[in-house]
Design an enzyme around this catalytic site. Structure first.
Site, PDB file in Angstrom:
ATOM      1  N   GLN B 128       3.422   8.188  20.903  1.00  0.00           N
ATOM      2  CA  GLN B 128       3.843   9.075  20.355  1.00  0.00           C
ATOM      3  C   GLN B 128       3.526  10.284  21.823  1.00  0.00           C
ATOM      4  O   GLN B 128       2.786  10.539  22.438  1.00  0.00           O
ATOM      5  CB  GLN B 128       2.286   9.679  19.831  1.00  0.00           C
ATOM      6  N   GLY B 129       4.551  11.507  22.285  1.00  0.00           N
ATOM      7  CA  GLY B 129       4.351  12.404  23.283  1.00  0.00           C
ATOM      8  C   GLY B 129       4.250  13.452  22.866  1.00  0.00           C
ATOM      9  O   GLY B 129       5.360  14.430  22.446  1.00  0.00           O
ATOM     10  N   SER B 131       0.615  15.109  24.061  1.00  0.00           N
ATOM     11  CA  SER B 131      -0.136  15.770  24.868  1.00  0.00           C
ATOM     12  C   SER B 131       0.140  16.317  26.364  1.00  0.00           C
ATOM     13  O   SER B 131       1.544  15.548  26.657  1.00  0.00           O
ATOM     14  CB  SER B 131      -1.208  15.393  25.126  1.00  0.00           C
ATOM     15  N   SER B 163      -0.011   7.117  24.192  1.00  0.00           N
ATOM     16  CA  SER B 163      -0.340   5.735  24.298  1.00  0.00           C
ATOM     17  C   SER B 163       0.365   4.920  23.627  1.00  0.00           C
ATOM     18  O   SER B 163       1.367   4.962  22.969  1.00  0.00           O
ATOM     19  CB  SER B 163      -1.509   5.696  23.440  1.00  0.00           C
ATOM     20  N   GLU B 246      -2.759  12.041   9.587  1.00  0.00           N
ATOM     21  CA  GLU B 246      -3.333  11.011  10.238  1.00  0.00           C
ATOM     22  C   GLU B 246      -4.612  10.827  10.790  1.00  0.00           C
ATOM     23  O   GLU B 246      -5.820   9.758  10.546  1.00  0.00           O
ATOM     24  CB  GLU B 246      -3.299  11.184  12.068  1.00  0.00           C
ATOM     25  N   SER B 383     -10.368  16.844  18.462  1.00  0.00           N
ATOM     26  CA  SER B 383     -11.625  16.753  18.918  1.00  0.00           C
ATOM     27  C   SER B 383     -12.493  17.166  18.065  1.00  0.00           C
ATOM     28  O   SER B 383     -12.381  18.020  17.176  1.00  0.00           O
ATOM     29  CB  SER B 383     -11.588  16.944  20.128  1.00  0.00           C
ATOM     30  N   GLU B 385     -14.908  19.562  18.767  1.00  0.00           N
ATOM     31  CA  GLU B 385     -15.055  20.974  18.808  1.00  0.00           C
ATOM     32  C   GLU B 385     -13.570  21.621  17.782  1.00  0.00           C
ATOM     33  O   GLU B 385     -13.353  22.862  16.801  1.00  0.00           O
ATOM     34  CB  GLU B 385     -15.307  21.264  19.812  1.00  0.00           C
TER      35      GLU B 385
HETATM   36  C1  LIG Z   1      -7.675   7.059  24.381  1.00  0.00           C
HETATM   37  C2  LIG Z   1      -6.811   8.196  23.688  1.00  0.00           C
HETATM   38  C3  LIG Z   1      -5.480   8.180  23.414  1.00  0.00           C
HETATM   39  C4  LIG Z   1      -4.363   9.492  22.835  1.00  0.00           C
HETATM   40  N1  LIG Z   1      -3.703   9.193  22.609  1.00  0.00           N
HETATM   41  C5  LIG Z   1      -2.488   9.738  22.765  1.00  0.00           C
HETATM   42  C6  LIG Z   1      -1.132   9.135  22.702  1.00  0.00           C
HETATM   43  O1  LIG Z   1      -0.670   9.062  21.823  1.00  0.00           O
HETATM   44  N2  LIG Z   1      -0.162  10.622  22.671  1.00  0.00           N
HETATM   45  C7  LIG Z   1      -0.274  11.857  22.345  1.00  0.00           C
HETATM   46  O2  LIG Z   1       0.326  12.691  22.479  1.00  0.00           O
HETATM   47  N3  LIG Z   1      -1.804  12.066  22.835  1.00  0.00           N
HETATM   48  C8  LIG Z   1      -2.542  10.857  22.973  1.00  0.00           C
HETATM   49  N4  LIG Z   1      -3.744  11.754  22.946  1.00  0.00           N
HETATM   50  C9  LIG Z   1      -4.519  13.014  24.027  1.00  0.00           C
HETATM   51  C10 LIG Z   1      -5.237  13.812  22.886  1.00  0.00           C
HETATM   52  O3  LIG Z   1      -4.402  14.775  22.119  1.00  0.00           O
HETATM   53  C11 LIG Z   1      -5.805  14.285  23.359  1.00  0.00           C
HETATM   54  O4  LIG Z   1      -6.930  14.214  24.276  1.00  0.00           O
HETATM   55  C12 LIG Z   1      -6.958  15.694  22.634  1.00  0.00           C
HETATM   56  O5  LIG Z   1      -5.452  16.274  22.141  1.00  0.00           O
HETATM   57  C13 LIG Z   1      -7.128  16.805  23.765  1.00  0.00           C
HETATM   58  O6  LIG Z   1      -6.721  17.463  24.937  1.00  0.00           O
HETATM   59  P1  LIG Z   1      -7.753  17.827  26.135  1.00  0.00           P
HETATM   60  O7  LIG Z   1      -7.570  15.994  26.823  1.00  0.00           O
HETATM   61  O8  LIG Z   1      -6.331  17.758  27.450  1.00  0.00           O
HETATM   62  O9  LIG Z   1      -8.471  18.097  25.919  1.00  0.00           O
HETATM   63  P2  LIG Z   1      -9.099  19.362  26.177  1.00  0.00           P
HETATM   64  O10 LIG Z   1      -8.360  20.410  24.740  1.00  0.00           O
HETATM   65  O11 LIG Z   1      -8.992  20.411  27.557  1.00  0.00           O
HETATM   66  O12 LIG Z   1     -10.406  19.935  25.773  1.00  0.00           O
HETATM   67  C14 LIG Z   1     -11.515  19.780  26.326  1.00  0.00           C
HETATM   68  C15 LIG Z   1     -12.830  19.694  26.168  1.00  0.00           C
HETATM   69  O13 LIG Z   1     -12.702  20.690  25.600  1.00  0.00           O
HETATM   70  C16 LIG Z   1     -12.822  21.321  24.055  1.00  0.00           C
HETATM   71  N5  LIG Z   1     -12.811  22.233  23.323  1.00  0.00           N
HETATM   72  C17 LIG Z   1     -10.720  22.703  23.812  1.00  0.00           C
HETATM   73  N6  LIG Z   1     -10.724  23.857  23.245  1.00  0.00           N
HETATM   74  C18 LIG Z   1     -12.074  24.155  22.526  1.00  0.00           C
HETATM   75  C19 LIG Z   1     -11.714  25.286  22.037  1.00  0.00           C
HETATM   76  N7  LIG Z   1     -10.955  26.473  21.216  1.00  0.00           N
HETATM   77  N8  LIG Z   1     -13.405  25.584  21.252  1.00  0.00           N
HETATM   78  C20 LIG Z   1     -14.294  24.746  21.384  1.00  0.00           C
HETATM   79  N9  LIG Z   1     -14.309  23.732  22.546  1.00  0.00           N
HETATM   80  C21 LIG Z   1     -12.969  23.352  23.081  1.00  0.00           C
HETATM   81  C22 LIG Z   1     -12.640  19.364  23.466  1.00  0.00           C
HETATM   82  O14 LIG Z   1     -12.988  19.760  22.116  1.00  0.00           O
HETATM   83  C23 LIG Z   1     -13.059  19.355  24.924  1.00  0.00           C
HETATM   84  O15 LIG Z   1     -14.549  18.811  24.586  1.00  0.00           O
HETATM   85  C24 LIG Z   1      -4.916  10.215  23.513  1.00  0.00           C
HETATM   86  C25 LIG Z   1      -5.959  11.069  23.981  1.00  0.00           C
HETATM   87  C26 LIG Z   1      -7.003   9.869  24.174  1.00  0.00           C
HETATM   88  C27 LIG Z   1      -8.375  10.664  25.244  1.00  0.00           C
END
Ligand SMILES: Cc1cc2nc3c(=O)[nH]c(=O)nc-3n(C[C@H](O)[C@H](O)[C@H](O)COP(=O)(O)OP(=O)(O)OC[C@H]3O[C@@H](n4cnc5c(N)ncnc54)[C@H](O)[C@@H]3O)c2cc1C
Lengths: 378, 399
Positions: B128-129, B131, B163, B246, B383, B385
């Site tokens: 899945q691409g 993020s 992933s 999901e 997440s 949040e």
């Molecule tokens: C183990 C793992 C597997 C994954 N697998 C995939 C995958 O296969 N394909 C894919 O596309 N993605 C995947 N992801 C990505 C995942 O969807 C993102 O990590 C997730 O969407 C959060 O984005 P970020 O990591 O950029 O964090 P950010 O969005 O930068 O968030 C950082 C923190 O800020 C908080 N935050 C953000 N916005 C707000 C708001 N408006 N109000 C309050 N708090 C806020 C978040 O909750 C978090 O605590 C994976 C992630 C992990 C950790």
């Protein structure tokens, strides 16, 4: 009452910060943990020359003769840089156990070598069924015509793979959970009958499970049968040190997390501008301050009577354990995906905090221990 | 009102249990117990076994080669599957759980014929691409561009946290095809092979020391226009459909029940003085609190499953289920580590990629890896949040 650090303590703080700032940046740390053992000889020599190895060793034995507060200052600094050298094992346990339990001859023989960094010790106390109890010891020492032989199994002996000598807690009398009948022995890890099963710990350091099969001890440390008192005193002091490491690690995590939420943008603004994130940062800082207050209490109480000392150590360990969970979890959470990687320091602090929380007794253990001690509020 | 399972459902449970007992290879269950990320070869072998029985896509309609099971039946299957230590279905890639439903709901007949059978047999492994480095929670801000050039799209940009991309031969991703409209409206859903020239995949090592995450770079990647699923500019709608799907599975209700069972087994095999940790009242209290949470989660889950069968789309509950489910996952994995005491801190990498603790009982192996990796349970799939923000919107709007 006086909450100020002495001039010497302030200087110690500054020299730690200076040295660590130059020698212990995260990339330098990464290179260290890639080695086996995951620490460096040069660093250890530097610690010796700065006087950090002999911090609580009396001047007569080549140390600085300082106390638990100074050790706490070192712990906090080491925690904030994830220092991997075997300080807890060799200095906080090793030198203090010999100081507390050893004979004058043993002190004169070992303390100068520990202070100058030429002898490194590891402390073998935990066993499978002991969980966190210091007096649950099945390993036993048999008196022979010219000394003692030790048999039994120890687990999670931190830094054992790189230690020159082991200090082993073993039973010379009584049943497995008795508080009397415990003795400390100096053991050469190269002696026949010692099998060391070395492994990496979750925080990328080294430890070992060790089997002793009729191992001839090099020496009984101090006298036979009454080691628990010294072990408890030194462990409470080690708890203060470990709590200080936790405080240092939490402070570093909070600083890194605060810096990150200020620059990380989502939805067109810094995530740190969302009030929910601000309150979370505040929660973490509150935890840090709670832990700091308790750690100082534990360090100051290191020389108090046994009851007060134990209360302070256990209370501090509970507080730091709780705080470590909250700060560690949220530091990863607020970083999002990037907090899950080994490339950032965040996860490494998280794992170190897990060690801090568990080593020398977890929240549950110290809550029970605290409850078992006399209280004014009873 | 009648909350009991029907006689057919009970018979179905027996059938599933018997099948899994007889067909899940012992070595695969063993690996799944010890490692979070199982081997792709094992997953392929297991998918083939399930496929022969017609069970490789529990959530799909019969028409596309799925089981046609009701949501309640799927829940029963999941429970039997987890209790037998079946490997995480996601380890077979994101075909069955994510891209398949998008393709059979929005894809062309040609795409259905081409992709669905190979998902069912396990021959295509999807990643899945979505993020990107700058677009996580705010996914709609994604920057990867797909520009039409004759019969092709030219794709440029970067994905992250992909992933299992290193195991995959196919990727589905979101890319911007129109920069002149609102962010959500300019996104399209594209599918293409991972070995298309211009794609580079780089590993990211996670805090458990494992490799499941990747960075995926697109540099002038040319794919045919037939890679587009559904309509151009509708990718956001499809992605929301997929993420909604999901939320139910990601709560891992059945798997957490198995985790709790294993936790008690760990406590039973953890000596404390003369007894075991299981005798300790404060341990029992903590385990019981988690069990009550799990009873709650299950009741909520069953209701949502039933509603799905009735065609009721309960977004509020699905979001709450994900929120609470991920917290409970973390509570049970955390208590498992706590139960292990000192033995949990030993963390040695073995040849087969699993992690090992010499002084811990067999039943506890793999627990630290799981604990560390599942810190992500409150980050991925929206997440905590993000769920709170979604819920706030719904509740303030009168939900
Ligand atoms: C183990 C793992 C597997 C994954 N697998 C995939 C995958 O296969 N394909 C894919 O596309 N993605 C995947 N992801 C990505 C995942 O969807 C993102 O990590 C997730 O969407 C959060 O984005 P970020 O990591 O950029 O964090 P950010 O969005 O930068 O968030 C950082 C923190 O800020 C908080 N935050 C953000 N916005 C707000 C708001 N408006 N109000 C309050 N708090 C806020 C978040 O909750 C978090 O605590 C994976 C992630 C992990 C950790």
């Amino acid at each position: 009452m006086d909450y100020r650090f002495s001039e010497e303590q302030s200087m110690l703080k500054d020299s730690l910060q200076g040295w660590l700032g130059r020698n212990y940046q995260f990339d330098q740390w990464r290179r260290l943990i890639a080695r086996k053992p995951p620490h460096s000889e040069e660093n250890w020599k530097s610690f010796a020359s700065m006087g950090w190895l002999g911090i609580t060793i009396p001047e007569a034995h080549g140390g600085l003769g300082f106390g638990a507060i100074d050790q706490m200052i070192i712990g906090e600094a080491f925690g904030s840089h994830l220092v991997t050298e075997p300080y807890l094992s060799s200095i906080v346990f090793g030198s203090n156990l010999i100081l507390e339990a050893g004979t004058e001859v043993q002190k004169a023989e070992w303390l100068p070598r520990i202070a100058e960094g030429t002898a490194r010790l590891a402390f073998a106390f935990a066993e499978k069924q002991s969980r966190f109890s210091l007096n649950t010891v099945a390993t036993h020492a048999q008196k022979t015509s010219n000394g003692y032989t030790i048999s039994g199994e120890k687990i999670l002996v931190l830094d054992a793979p790189s230690a020159d000598k082991l200090i082993v807690l073993a039973r010379t009398g009584g049943d497995t959970t008795d508080k009397t009948g415990l003795s400390l022995f100096l053991v050469d890890p190269k002696n026949p009958g010692v099998s060391i099963r070395a492994y990496s710990t979750v925080d990328d350091r080294q430890a070992a499970d060790i089997i002793f099969d009729n191992v001839v001890a090099e020496a009984l440390i101090g006298s036979e049968g009454d080691a628990l008192l010294a072990v408890e005193a030194v462990t409470d002091r080690a708890i203060a040190y470990l709590c200080a490491e936790g405080v240092g690690a939490m402070q570093a995590l909070i600083e890194a997390t605060l810096a990150y939420v200020k620059v990380r943008k989502q939805f067109g603004q810094a995530i740190g501008d969302f009030q929910i994130i601000q309150h979370r940062i505040v929660d973490l800082r509150v935890q840090l301050e709670c832990s700091r207050a308790m750690t100082l209490y534990a360090a100051v109480s290191a020389t108090a009577d046994a009851n007060e000392r134990a209360r302070a150590a256990s209370a501090a360990k509970v507080q730091v354990g709780r705080s470590a969970r909250i700060v560690g979890r949220n530091a990863i959470q607020l970083h999002g995906g990037i907090g899950m990687t080994n490339e950032l320091s965040i996860g490494h602090y998280f794992k170190r905090l897990l060690m801090v929380e568990t080593m020398l007794g977890d929240i549950d253990f110290h809550q029970k221990r605290f409850a078992s001690l006399p209280s004014e509020l009873a | 009102m009648d909350l009991a399972l029907s006689a057919e459902d009970k018979a179905f449970r027996q059938e599933v249990r018997a099948f899994i007992r007889e067909n899940l290879p012992a070595d695969i269950a063993d690996t799944a117990r010890r490692m979070f990320h199982t081997h792709p070869e094992d997953m392929l072998r297991w998918t083939k076994i399930l496929h022969q029985k017609g069970w490789s896509a529990p959530s799909w309609p019969k028409k596309y080669g799925g089981t046609g099971w009701s949501a309640v039946q799927r829940y029963i299957f999941d429970e039997e599957y987890c209790m037998a230590d079946g490997p995480l279905p996601l380890m077979a890639g994101h075909g069955v759980t994510m891209v398949g439903p998008v393709i059979y709901t929005f894809g062309s007949d040609e795409q259905k014929a081409r992709y669905l059978p190979r998902i069912l047999t396990g021959d295509d492994y999807w990643c899945q691409g979505f993020s990107e480095p700058g677009s996580g929670s705010d996914l709609a801000s994604l920057k990867t561009r797909a520009v039409v050039d004759g019969d092709e799209y030219i794709i440029n940009g970067q994905k992250i946290w992909t992933s299992l991309a290193h195991n995959a031969n196919m990727i589905f991703c979101l890319a911007r095809t129109d920069t002149t409209v609102k962010p959500q409206q300019g996104i399209s859903f594209l599918v293409f092979p991972v070995d298309t020239p211009g794609i580079t995949i780089r590993p990211i090592i996670s805090i458990d020391r494992g490799h499941s995450l990747n960075e995926t770079f697109f540099e002038n990647v040319r794919v045919p226009r037939s890679s587009l699923v559904g309509e151009e500019g509708k990718g956001w709608t499809y992605a929301k459909f997929l993420l909604g799907h999901e939320r139910f599975t990601i709560a891992e209700i059945a798997r957490s029940k198995r985790r709790l069972q294993r936790l008690r087994q760990i406590a039973r095999e953890t000596p404390v003085g003369q007894g075991t940790l299981l005798d300790d009242p404060s341990f029992q209290e903590k385990a019981t609190a988690i069990e009550i949470d799990l009873v709650m989660l299950e009741q909520m889950g069953l209701r949502i499953a039933w509603e799905m069968d009735q065609g009721i789309d309960n977004m509020l509950s699905a979001s709450i289920l994900k929120l609470r489910g991920s917290q409970i996952i973390q509570a049970v994995t955390e208590l498992s580590i706590e139960a292990m005491g000192y033995s949990g801190l030993a963390y040695e990498s073995l040849q087969d990629g699993s992690m090992f603790s010499p002084s811990a009982p067999d039943i506890a192996q793999g627990k630290m890896e799981e604990f560390l990796f599942l810190r992500a349970a409150t980050i991925y799939g929206g997440s905590t949040e993000t769920q709170q923000n979604i819920l706030a919107k719904m509740i303030y709007a009168g939900a």
